[in-house]
Design a protein around this motif. Structure first.
Motif, short mmCIF file in Angstrom:
data_model
loop_
_atom_site.label_atom_id
_atom_site.label_comp_id
_atom_site.label_asym_id
_atom_site.label_seq_id
_atom_site.Cartn_x
_atom_site.Cartn_y
_atom_site.Cartn_z
N ASN A 127 0.50 -1.30 0.00
CA ASN A 127 0.12 0.25 0.40
C ASN A 127 0.85 0.91 -0.43
OD1 ASN A 127 -2.88 -1.17 -0.39
ND2 ASN A 127 -2.38 -1.99 1.92
N GLY A 128 2.01 1.12 -0.03
CA GLY A 128 2.87 2.43 -0.44
C GLY A 128 2.87 3.31 1.23
N ILE A 129 3.29 2.66 2.22
CA ILE A 129 2.60 3.04 3.52
C ILE A 129 4.37 3.26 4.44
CG2 ILE A 129 2.10 3.23 6.01
CD1 ILE A 129 -0.71 2.20 4.45
N GLU A 130 4.63 4.12 4.67
CA GLU A 130 6.55 3.97 5.15
C GLU A 130 5.86 4.13 6.52
OE1 GLU A 130 10.06 6.69 5.93
OE2 GLU A 130 8.51 7.44 4.39
N LEU A 131 6.41 2.89 7.48
CA LEU A 131 6.65 2.42 9.04
C LEU A 131 7.88 3.48 9.84
CD1 LEU A 131 6.12 -1.71 8.12
CD2 LEU A 131 4.39 0.16 8.87
N PRO A 132 7.35 3.63 11.11
CA PRO A 132 8.15 3.92 11.67
C PRO A 132 9.53 2.81 12.31
CG PRO A 132 6.25 4.16 12.83
CD PRO A 132 5.67 3.03 11.48
N TYR A 133 9.12 2.16 12.06
CA TYR A 133 9.78 1.26 12.23
C TYR A 133 11.16 0.38 10.81
CZ TYR A 133 5.84 0.77 14.28
OH TYR A 133 4.17 0.89 14.60
N LYS A 134 11.81 0.47 11.11
CA LYS A 134 13.54 0.22 10.22
C LYS A 134 12.92 -1.60 10.05
CE LYS A 134 17.17 -0.81 12.88
NZ LYS A 134 18.53 -0.22 13.58
N ASP A 135 12.59 -2.53 10.25
CA ASP A 135 12.59 -3.50 10.44
C ASP A 135 11.92 -4.29 11.40
OD1 ASP A 135 14.47 -3.45 12.58
OD2 ASP A 135 15.83 -4.03 11.71
N ILE A 136 11.91 -5.43 10.96
CA ILE A 136 10.65 -6.50 11.53
C ILE A 136 11.88 -6.32 13.47
CG2 ILE A 136 9.87 -8.35 12.21
CD1 ILE A 136 8.85 -9.17 9.21
N ASP A 137 12.45 -6.85 13.55
CA ASP A 137 12.94 -6.48 15.02
C ASP A 137 12.71 -5.44 15.78
OD1 ASP A 137 14.18 -9.68 14.21
OD2 ASP A 137 16.07 -8.07 13.62
N GLU A 138 12.88 -4.48 14.94
CA GLU A 138 12.96 -2.89 15.34
C GLU A 138 11.16 -2.80 17.11
OE1 GLU A 138 12.43 1.85 15.27
OE2 GLU A 138 13.56 0.67 13.97
N LEU A 139 10.20 -3.65 15.50
CA LEU A 139 8.84 -3.90 15.77
C LEU A 139 8.51 -5.01 16.80
CD1 LEU A 139 5.87 -2.78 15.37
CD2 LEU A 139 5.86 -4.62 13.50
N ARG A 140 9.51 -5.97 16.64
CA ARG A 140 9.13 -6.94 17.32
C ARG A 140 9.15 -6.29 19.30
NH1 ARG A 140 7.17 -11.26 16.55
NH2 ARG A 140 7.62 -12.69 14.08
N ALA A 141 10.59 -5.33 18.85
CA ALA A 141 10.95 -5.13 20.76
C ALA A 141 10.38 -4.56 20.98
CB ALA A 141 12.58 -3.77 19.80
N LYS A 142 9.05 -3.63 20.50
CA LYS A 142 7.92 -2.59 21.63
C LYS A 142 7.17 -3.65 21.64
CE LYS A 142 8.88 1.42 17.85
NZ LYS A 142 9.03 2.23 19.28
N TYR A 143 7.18 -4.54 21.11
CA TYR A 143 6.22 -5.32 21.53
C TYR A 143 6.20 -5.86 23.40
CZ TYR A 143 4.12 -6.33 17.95
OH TYR A 143 3.79 -6.24 16.06
N GLU A 144 6.57 -4.67 24.32
CA GLU A 144 6.69 -4.87 25.55
C GLU A 144 6.44 -4.02 26.53
OE1 GLU A 144 8.11 -7.17 27.74
OE2 GLU A 144 8.96 -8.43 25.95
N PHE A 145 5.09 -4.33 27.63
CA PHE A 145 4.13 -3.65 27.54
C PHE A 145 3.94 -3.31 29.14
CE2 PHE A 145 2.08 -5.47 23.90
CZ PHE A 145 2.41 -4.75 22.64
N THR A 146 3.24 -2.16 29.16
CA THR A 146 3.39 -2.49 30.26
C THR A 146 1.60 -1.65 31.00
OG1 THR A 146 3.02 0.49 30.73
CG2 THR A 146 5.81 -0.01 30.61
N ASP A 147 0.48 -1.89 30.47
CA ASP A 147 -0.72 -1.34 31.34
C ASP A 147 -0.96 -1.65 29.03
OD1 ASP A 147 -0.04 0.91 29.42
OD2 ASP A 147 -0.66 1.73 31.65
N LEU A 148 -2.62 -1.93 29.66
CA LEU A 148 -3.63 -1.91 28.55
C LEU A 148 -3.12 -0.79 27.23
CD1 LEU A 148 -5.63 -3.54 26.69
CD2 LEU A 148 -7.69 -2.15 28.37
#
Length: 341
Positions: free
Chosen positions: A38-59
């Protein structure tokens, strides 16, 4: 259609998944694939950077990422691809019936037409049993941190376009958004002949469970773990056998429970509550239904009988006709016998 033993391995415990947000099944790989399409630029350089954000402090910390990643969903094909990816993984996990929630408001407010998201998901669900051996229902879940008038407007639009929804739900930020805020919405849904469920007692207090039952007239409670803080409520839930769709790995990831060892599910089961095991948002919380069961067994040593009871609870709590329920319960019984040999 009873497909157990024909297209799926007998090792998988047959279950119904009753607490699943389809947007929460967007795996990082699919997010990047849809963004490229869809030609969307994500704010993550790669999958690893995105996965690193999957540590949540709350809902809320989860919801922020959950809504941001929805930006890649633009076309009917995007929604269909996401749904089919879930169905394939769910079938491998032992899911034989799934009642799938989607968040129409989250898509409409970012400019995606209602028909696009509904038709995309519904097109995959229309052939889910034929393609994957999984019967399905679609539930429109409404965001409790948005105004009730907006929810009613979207529900009326869904009804006007004859959207293939079986019911409505209530999700998103629970704290500060009590069930009483949505009495008119749920009354409208009941008048339209729709099933009604609501998230309650995850981060919110046990009283939200009571209010969901009494004010919204819901048929199922999503999560409900904080009922254990109110003995009178537990007794009521046991007596009425109100279904509680519990999501253990989700509860741990969102800090509603400190560790899986602290999770109240075994105590809830022992108390006679009608609990089932579900994955909630599996792409974000570390596991699908089979993963939830595997980790529960590892930590709490659930017996074959306890696992079969949890699966049977899921089937009996589903919005299914008796014939389909009996077929699924027979699958569970065969699994239990085979597993005890």
């Amino acid at each position: 259609m009873d497909t157990f033993g024909e297209t799926h391995t007998p090792a998988a415990l047959p279950v119904a998944e009753l607490h699943l947000h389809i947007e929460g099944t967007l795996q990082p790989e699919l997010i990047f694939a849809l963004a490229e399409r869809n030609g969307i630029e994500l704010p993550y350089k790669d999958i690893d950077e995105l996965r690193a954000k999957y540590e949540f402090t709350d809902l809320q910390s989860f919801l922020d990422l959950y809504y941001a990643n929805m930006a890649v969903l633009q076309t009917e094909q995007d929604f269909a691809d996401m749904t089919r990816a879930y169905l394939q993984r769910a079938a491998d996990a032992g899911v034989r019936h799934a009642e799938i929630m989607m968040d129409p408001q989250a898509h409409v407010q970012r400019g995606v037409p209602l028909a696009i998201c509904v038709n995309g998901v519904a097109s995959a669900l229309a052939t889910s049993e034929q393609d994957f051996g999984v019967s399905t229902l679609l539930i429109a879940a409404f965001l409790r941190d948005m105004p009730e008038d907006n929810a009613i407007d979207v529900l009326n639009q869904l009804i006007a376009i004859n959207a293939p929804i079986a019911g409505i739900g209530l999700d998103s930020a629970e704290v500060g958004n009590p069930p009483s805020k949505f009495e008119r919405l749920f009354r409208r849904a009941k008048d339209a002949g729709l099933h009604r469920i609501a998230h309650a007692g995850e981060e919110g207090p046990a009283s939200y469970i009571t209010d969901s039952l009494d004010l919204l007239d819901v048929e199922r409670i999503d999560h409900g773990i904080r009922c254990m803080e109110d003995e009178a409520l537990v007794q009521r839930l046991v007596k009425e056998q109100v279904p509680l769709t519990v999501c253990p790995l989700s509860n741990v990831r969102l800090r509603a429970v400190d560790t899986l060892a602290d999770h109240p599910l075994p105590a809830m089961l022992a108390a006679g509550l009608n609990v089932s095991v579900n994955s909630d948002d599996p792409a974000y919380f570390g596991g699908y239904v089979d993963d939830n069961f595997r980790e529960l067994v590892g930590v709490h040593d659930l017996s074959v009988g306890e696992r079969a009871l949890l699966a049977a609870n899921s089937v009996r709590s589903a919005f299914l006709d008796n014939a389909r329920k009996e077929a699924l319960l027979a699958q569970i019984h065969r699994w239990e016998i085979a597993s005890e040999d």
